[in-house]
Write an enzyme that holds these catalytic residues in place. Structure first.
Site, PDB file in Angstrom:
ATOM      1  CB  CYS A 178      -0.941   0.000   1.201  1.00  0.00           C
ATOM      2  SG  CYS A 178      -1.988   1.463   1.277  1.00  0.00           S
TER       3      CYS A 178
ATOM      4  CB  CYS B  75      -0.517   2.503   4.022  1.00  0.00           C
ATOM      5  SG  CYS B  75      -2.005   1.813   3.328  1.00  0.00           S
ATOM      6  CG  ASP B  76       3.238   1.240   4.526  1.00  0.00           C
ATOM      7  OD1 ASP B  76       2.806   1.741   5.579  1.00  0.00           O
ATOM      8  OD2 ASP B  76       3.010   0.065   4.203  1.00  0.00           O
TER       9      ASP B  76
END
Ligand code: NDP
Length: 333
Positions: free
Chosen positions: A154, A157-158
């Site tokens: 992701c 997300c990261d």
């Protein structure tokens, strides 16, 4: 970690007969942000929801480190803490959160049946499916070895943790193109590792990613393994033209390795009764969480191939609970 829930734990050989079925107003299957938000709303609406957490309590977010894009957490929050907070909030209003996994469903009657751990049967007036999706991985041992040390599925997300660094994205679809462009805005350089000589992504996305100056597309490359120290990714070994003339090994230096080769929605046990798309995402009536079966609702990633964010999952969980509440009040009016 996984404790099957059985109403007769002292008698393992006892077969569960239909009389063992427990009747509930609202059953929630799955415990990511969609499931917990549905639980908070359903509990506050007096639906006495019963939730089964599934194989991965807390869902995909429990595998991410810091969540910085969920509104209301100015300093960020770790995935596991956020899911624990959501669970507490759902329990505070009376949600009965239980261990156990839905293994079979029967939506053929007016009352919906869901089997938990192949034994206990729940008879529910409404079912909220929030079973999420699972990111696909290549199946390399190194993906496990470097999990939490540079391997992610992701970028939204990261990606932030790789600001100014070099990273790679695997895949040639819309997700890969989108994630490569997102990362290109943060990182020094993005390699897009594509196994064929064309992108599957839509034309407009493909053109956009090709024009992004700090994205280098590695056509006809496949990943052989990752290189690193102390469980932290420092590079990847790729194979160009695998099985063809001119096959060669290529090494790239990267700090982050992002998989974008698709997701599998966890809808298998419900698919017989519901409409799904080709991949298995449950189809809902646009603007609602309603499936084609009255009293069965879907929310979160199991019905969303586009956004797949914690906040959008939570929003759709709220919709599912409100739709369930309206369904019940119309049914009993
Ligand atoms: P897709 O299935 O569309 O694409 C997966 C990509 O990963 C393909 O390029 C595929 O290669 C590649 N791949 C699969 N397995 C491997 C493997 N083992 N090794 C290397 N490469 C592999 O998945 P997406 O997640 O990209 O998209 C899913 C759906 O969501 C699509 O319908 C897409 O259009 C949609 N979507 C739309 C967006 C938007 O409109 N903004 C954003 C994101 C997704 P190959 O092509 O060779 O099969």
């Amino acid at each position: 970690m996984f404790k099957p829930l059985d109403i007769n734990e002292n008698d393992e050989n006892r077969k569960v007969e239909p009389t063992d079925a427990e009747k509930v107003k609202c059953l929630i299957v799955g415990s990511g942000p969609a499931g917990y938000t549905a639980a908070i709303y359903a509990a506050r609406a007096n639906l006495s929801p019963v939730m089964y957490e599934g194989l991965q309590p807390g869902g995909q977010l429990t595998t991410t480190t810091e969540v910085e894009n969920y509104p209301g957490y100015p300093e960020g929050v770790t995935g596991p803490v956020m899911m624990e907070d959501l669970k507490k909030q759902a329990q505070r209003f009376g949600t009965d959160v239980r261990w156990g996994m839905a293994t079979k469903a029967d939506f053929s009657g007016e009352i919906h049946k869901v089997w938990i751990d192949d034994s206990k049967v729940i008879e529910a007036e409404t079912v909220i499916i929030a079973t999420g999706a699972t990111a696909k991985y290549l199946g390399l041992e190194d993906e496990t070895k470097y999990a939490g040390g540079g391997v992610s599925a992701c970028a939204t997300c990261d990606g932030f943790f790789y600001k100014g660094k070099d990273v790679a994205v695997v895949g040639g679809g819309d997700t890969a193109a989108e994630e490569a462009m997102y990362l290109a805005g943060l990182c020094n350089k993005v390699y897009l590792i594509v196994r064929r000589d064309v992108l599957r992504a839509s034309r407009v996305m493909a053109e956009r990613v090709k024009k992004t100056p700090n994205v280098e597309i590695l056509w006809k490359h496949q990943t052989k393994g990752l290189i690193g120290d102390n469980g932290v990714v420092e590079g990847a070994t790729l194979v160009k033209n695998l099985g063809e003339a001119g096959e060669e090994e290529v090494k790239i230096n990267i700090d982050g390795f992002f998989l974008a080769i698709g997701h599998k929605p966890n809808s298998d046990i419900f698919a017989e009764y519901l409409d799904t798309d080709d991949v298995g995402y449950i189809l809902t009536t646009p603007g609602t969480a309603k499936t084609k079966v009255g009293g069965v609702f879907a929310c979160g990633d199991v019905q969303d191939s586009q956004y797949r964010q914690a906040v959008t999952a939570a929003g759709s969980g709220c919709m599912a609970a409100m739709d369930a509440e309206r369904y019940l009040s119309e049914k009993h009016s």
